[in-house]
Design a protein around this motif. Structure first.
Motif, PDB file in Angstrom:
ATOM      1  N   GLU A   1       0.809  -1.207   0.000  1.00 56.59           N
ATOM      2  CA  GLU A   1       0.000   0.000   0.000  1.00 56.59           C
ATOM      3  C   GLU A   1       0.849   1.267   0.000  1.00 56.59           C
ATOM      4  O   GLU A   1       1.960   1.287   0.494  1.00 56.59           O
ATOM      5  N   LYS A   2       0.274   2.308  -0.580  1.00 54.66           N
ATOM      6  CA  LYS A   2       0.837   3.649  -0.516  1.00 54.66           C
ATOM      7  C   LYS A   2      -0.076   4.500   0.361  1.00 54.66           C
ATOM      8  O   LYS A   2      -1.231   4.172   0.589  1.00 54.66           O
TER       9      LYS A   2
ATOM     10  N   ARG B   1       2.855  12.095  -0.500  1.00 57.26           N
ATOM     11  CA  ARG B   1       2.719  10.652  -0.707  1.00 57.26           C
ATOM     12  C   ARG B   1       3.849   9.928   0.012  1.00 57.26           C
ATOM     13  O   ARG B   1       4.990  10.394   0.054  1.00 57.26           O
ATOM     14  N   CYS B   2       3.515   8.768   0.594  1.00 55.61           N
ATOM     15  CA  CYS B   2       4.496   8.025   1.383  1.00 55.61           C
ATOM     16  C   CYS B   2       4.314   6.525   1.201  1.00 55.61           C
ATOM     17  O   CYS B   2       3.277   6.058   0.720  1.00 55.61           O
ATOM     18  N   ASN B   3       5.339   5.778   1.563  1.00 50.25           N
ATOM     19  CA  ASN B   3       5.336   4.325   1.427  1.00 50.25           C
ATOM     20  C   ASN B   3       4.964   3.674   2.751  1.00 50.25           C
ATOM     21  O   ASN B   3       5.571   3.951   3.788  1.00 50.25           O
TER      22      ASN B   3
ATOM     23  N   CYS C   1       4.246   5.348   7.630  1.00 47.38           N
ATOM     24  CA  CYS C   1       4.249   5.808   6.247  1.00 47.38           C
ATOM     25  C   CYS C   1       5.498   6.675   6.109  1.00 47.38           C
ATOM     26  O   CYS C   1       5.608   7.716   6.771  1.00 47.38           O
TER      27      CYS C   1
END
Length: 219
Positions: free
Chosen positions: A104-105, A112-114, A129
């Motif tokens: 998921e992102k 935006r983050c991982n 995140c």
């Protein structure tokens, strides 16, 4: 037309460089297990940072030298401060979390983050995140400074709950404990010069000396 585009590109580049090299003030929202909200502000200039909080109790503000790994808790009312060494000599060395990437992102405050899962004792313990520091306007030095705050928090039980990668290049901008629901979320970042007196202990303040116990490292 091409000349205008080139000038605009140069101007944008200069603005981004200025943001990355100016001082930075980051705001986070901390939610406790009981749903109590706290706003924490982290002001970063080079290897130094200052922590301010709207929570009652505790120091008026905290300074950290993340190069020498020393923390100063400031008491304005009594014009005093306490000094704590934060290095590996005093604190456990095995506090780097085990992080596993997820598919998921996410996005926090438009960034935006991982999504990353933290595992402890082979069980999911938290989600984070994470982003490279440059995604929130931090250069390499300031990213390392914020990373060390998050790492030191685990050593000293400072209740941040955030994570950083071992190379100190990525930091969490949204962290949530799966055990008690506590969370820390990035709210905003402002990049501008910080006055010197914000990252300084007044000369007239006296140090309150406290004996610091050395912690044993895990085998």
């Amino acid at each position: 037309m091409s000349g205008y585009i080139n000038k605009a590109a140069v101007l944008l580049s200069c603005c981004l460089m200025g943001a990355a090299h100016a001082d930075s003030i980051l705001t986070f929202e901390k939610m406790g297990a009981g749903g109590k909200k706290e706003i924490r502000t982290v002001s970063i200039t080079g290897r130094w940072l200052r922590i301010d909080s709207d929570a009652e109790g505790g120091p008026d503000y905290t300074l950290m030298d993340t190069g020498r790994m020393i923390m100063f808790e400031i008491d304005d009312k009594n014009k005093s401060f306490r000094q704590t060494h934060m290095g590996k000599y005093y604190w456990p060395k095995d506090v780097v979390p085990k992080l596993t990437p997820m598919r998921e992102k996410g996005a926090v405050a438009g960034v935006r983050c991982n999504m990353i899962q933290e595992v402890d004792a082979d069980k999911p313990a938290a989600t984070h995140c994470m982003v490279p520091g440059q995604d929130v306007g931090l250069n390499q030095r300031k990213t390392k400074t914020l990373s060390r705050l998050f790492l030191v928090s685990r050593r000293m039980d400072l209740d941040w709950g955030a994570a950083t990668t071992p190379d100190e290049r990525q930091v969490s901008i949204n962290s949530q404990s799966l055990e008690n629901g506590e969370s820390l979320k990035f709210v905003s970042a402002v990049h501008k010069p910080i006055p010197d007196n914000r990252i300084k202990i007044p000369d007239e303040f006296k140090q309150i000396r406290v004996k610091q116990q050395k912690h044993k490292h895990s085998e």
